[in-house]
Design a protein around this motif. Structure first.
Motif, PDB file in Angstrom:
ATOM      1  N   LEU A   1      16.549  40.819  44.633  1.00 53.52           N
ATOM      2  CA  LEU A   1      17.377  42.026  44.671  1.00 53.52           C
ATOM      3  C   LEU A   1      18.837  41.762  44.315  1.00 53.52           C
ATOM      4  N   LEU A   2      19.251  40.505  44.331  1.00 59.15           N
ATOM      5  CA  LEU A   2      20.650  40.191  44.056  1.00 59.15           C
ATOM      6  C   LEU A   2      21.027  40.609  42.636  1.00 59.15           C
ATOM      7  N   PRO A   3      22.139  41.329  42.498  1.00 57.49           N
ATOM      8  CA  PRO A   3      22.515  41.852  41.179  1.00 57.49           C
ATOM      9  C   PRO A   3      23.109  40.782  40.266  1.00 57.49           C
ATOM     10  N   LYS A   4      22.952  40.976  38.971  1.00 58.49           N
ATOM     11  CA  LYS A   4      23.538  40.056  37.992  1.00 58.49           C
ATOM     12  C   LYS A   4      25.025  40.347  37.786  1.00 58.49           C
ATOM     13  N   LYS A   5      25.410  41.615  38.039  1.00 56.88           N
ATOM     14  CA  LYS A   5      26.825  41.995  37.998  1.00 56.88           C
ATOM     15  C   LYS A   5      27.222  42.483  39.388  1.00 56.88           C
ATOM     16  N   ILE A   6      28.413  42.095  39.820  1.00 59.55           N
ATOM     17  CA  ILE A   6      28.772  42.371  41.210  1.00 59.55           C
ATOM     18  C   ILE A   6      30.269  42.664  41.348  1.00 59.55           C
ATOM     19  N   ASN A   7      30.611  43.587  42.251  1.00 62.14           N
ATOM     20  CA  ASN A   7      32.010  43.877  42.572  1.00 62.14           C
ATOM     21  C   ASN A   7      32.557  42.775  43.469  1.00 62.14           C
ATOM     22  N   LEU A   8      33.771  42.317  43.168  1.00 60.32           N
ATOM     23  CA  LEU A   8      34.362  41.234  43.943  1.00 60.32           C
ATOM     24  C   LEU A   8      35.385  41.741  44.958  1.00 60.32           C
ATOM     25  N   ILE A   9      35.372  41.115  46.136  1.00 56.44           N
ATOM     26  CA  ILE A   9      36.400  41.315  47.148  1.00 56.44           C
ATOM     27  C   ILE A   9      37.162  40.001  47.279  1.00 56.44           C
ATOM     28  N   PRO A  10      38.446  39.968  46.883  1.00 55.00           N
ATOM     29  CA  PRO A  10      39.227  38.734  47.021  1.00 55.00           C
ATOM     30  C   PRO A  10      39.507  38.422  48.494  1.00 55.00           C
ATOM     31  N   LEU A  11      39.332  37.169  48.866  1.00 53.81           N
ATOM     32  CA  LEU A  11      39.608  36.713  50.226  1.00 53.81           C
ATOM     33  C   LEU A  11      40.912  35.919  50.242  1.00 53.81           C
ATOM     34  N   THR A  12      41.731  36.135  51.264  1.00 53.95           N
ATOM     35  CA  THR A  12      43.018  35.445  51.332  1.00 53.95           C
ATOM     36  C   THR A  12      43.015  34.274  52.312  1.00 53.95           C
ATOM     37  N   GLY A  13      42.181  34.345  53.347  1.00 51.99           N
ATOM     38  CA  GLY A  13      42.246  33.324  54.390  1.00 51.99           C
ATOM     39  C   GLY A  13      41.420  32.087  54.102  1.00 51.99           C
ATOM     40  N   ARG A  14      40.122  32.271  53.955  1.00 49.84           N
ATOM     41  CA  ARG A  14      39.203  31.175  53.723  1.00 49.84           C
ATOM     42  C   ARG A  14      37.925  31.738  53.128  1.00 49.84           C
ATOM     43  N   PRO A  15      37.126  30.901  52.454  1.00 48.03           N
ATOM     44  CA  PRO A  15      35.862  31.403  51.899  1.00 48.03           C
ATOM     45  C   PRO A  15      34.868  31.722  53.007  1.00 48.03           C
ATOM     46  N   ILE A  16      33.851  32.509  52.673  1.00 45.12           N
ATOM     47  CA  ILE A  16      32.779  32.824  53.607  1.00 45.12           C
ATOM     48  C   ILE A  16      31.479  32.245  53.052  1.00 45.12           C
ATOM     49  N   TYR A  17      30.707  31.611  53.925  1.00 43.12           N
ATOM     50  CA  TYR A  17      29.505  30.885  53.511  1.00 43.12           C
ATOM     51  C   TYR A  17      28.247  31.751  53.642  1.00 43.12           C
ATOM     52  N   PRO A  18      27.175  31.357  52.957  1.00 43.58           N
ATOM     53  CA  PRO A  18      25.898  32.082  53.104  1.00 43.58           C
ATOM     54  C   PRO A  18      25.344  31.978  54.519  1.00 43.58           C
ATOM     55  N   GLY A  19      24.527  32.974  54.889  1.00 40.39           N
ATOM     56  CA  GLY A  19      23.834  32.933  56.165  1.00 40.39           C
ATOM     57  C   GLY A  19      24.661  33.379  57.347  1.00 40.39           C
ATOM     58  N   ILE A  20      25.708  34.151  57.099  1.00 45.46           N
ATOM     59  CA  ILE A  20      26.615  34.574  58.176  1.00 45.46           C
ATOM     60  C   ILE A  20      26.670  36.097  58.234  1.00 45.46           C
ATOM     61  N   PHE A  21      26.648  36.646  59.446  1.00 41.68           N
ATOM     62  CA  PHE A  21      26.847  38.082  59.668  1.00 41.68           C
ATOM     63  C   PHE A  21      28.232  38.249  60.268  1.00 41.68           C
TER      64      PHE A  21
END
Length: 243
Positions: A17-37
């Motif tokens: 289901l993951l899209p090939k094109k995606i809207n980006l949200i820039p993060l200022t503090g730190r990256p966010i990793y997979p598997g997190i809610f």
């Protein structure tokens, strides 16, 4: 069908289901990793537009870290590797902002910029972990959990929920990601860990940062103990002088 096969099928269905094109949200503090809610507070008008557009569509957004904190960033101002996330819930705030709850899914690399701003839209390639199953990886996994458990017991900022989550994660790459997400390290180092696809190397990198955090806590405890001893000595001298 066994539980492992069911889990693999569930992961495969999400990835499909993951899209090939995606809207980006820039993060200022730190990256966010997979598997997190986690919740995200969105205030910038361009980011609100990205969220609204994504929510009206497939519900997926891309989270990428800014190289430098600037206003009105473009795609070139972002690191190339980020994380795809599914918007689980969106709450409109009285001040016009949004509180968005997301479930992060998978690493990606930006291949091409589709729209450079308002919203930033990119074409992405999803990235798989490079895994090794051997005794060294198993030993590293146990060492990471053990060291992090020791660190969390000496740090009041670690909640019981964090400790339980750490114990219940059974995948080496996810363990490294989870620990990296809660360590107090520089955002550039966080990004480097996000970009490390080889699970063994990622775990080794996280292990180094755990050791640094432990050393820092030991220094802090020594300073605190020294200050406490000085205060007690000063108090004894004060009361002795009054008698």
């Amino acid at each position: 069908m066994d539980s492992e096969t069911k889990e693999e099928n569930a992961v495969a269905s999400v990835e499909a289901l993951l899209p090939k094109k995606i809207n980006l949200i820039p993060l200022t503090g730190r990256p966010i990793y997979p598997g997190i809610f986690t919740p995200l507070l969105i205030n910038a008008p361009e980011d609100i537009k990205s969220i609204e557009d994504a929510y009206a569509g497939d519900g997926f957004i891309g989270l990428t870290l800014l190289k430098n904190n600037i206003e009105n960033p473009q795609a070139k101002d972002l690191y190339k590797v980020g994380c795809a996330a599914k918007i689980v819930r969106k709450i409109n705030l009285p001040d016009g902002g949004l509180n968005v709850f997301i479930a992060t899914q998978k690493r990606f690399k930006i291949r091409k910029t589709v729209n450079d701003t308002n919203p930033i839209v990119v074409a992405v390639q999803y990235l798989d972990d490079e895994e090794e199953k051997n005794h060294e990886v198993e030993a590293l996994t146990r060492a990471l959990i053990s060291e992090m458990k020791q660190l969390s017991e000496n740090n009041p900022l670690f909640s019981e929920e964090m400790r339980l989550n750490m114990i219940n994660i059974d995948h080496p790459g996810k363990i490294a990601d989870f620990i990296a997400s809660i360590l107090n390290i520089q955002k550039e180092d966080q990004q480097k860990i996000l970009e490390t696809l080889n699970v063994k190397k990622r775990m080794e990198e996280v292990f180094v940062h755990i050791k640094k955090e432990q050393e820092l806590l030991q220094v802090q405890r020594k300073i605190q103990d020294d200050l406490n001893m000085r205060r007690k000595k000063s108090a004894r001298l004060f009361f002795k002088g009054r008698t």
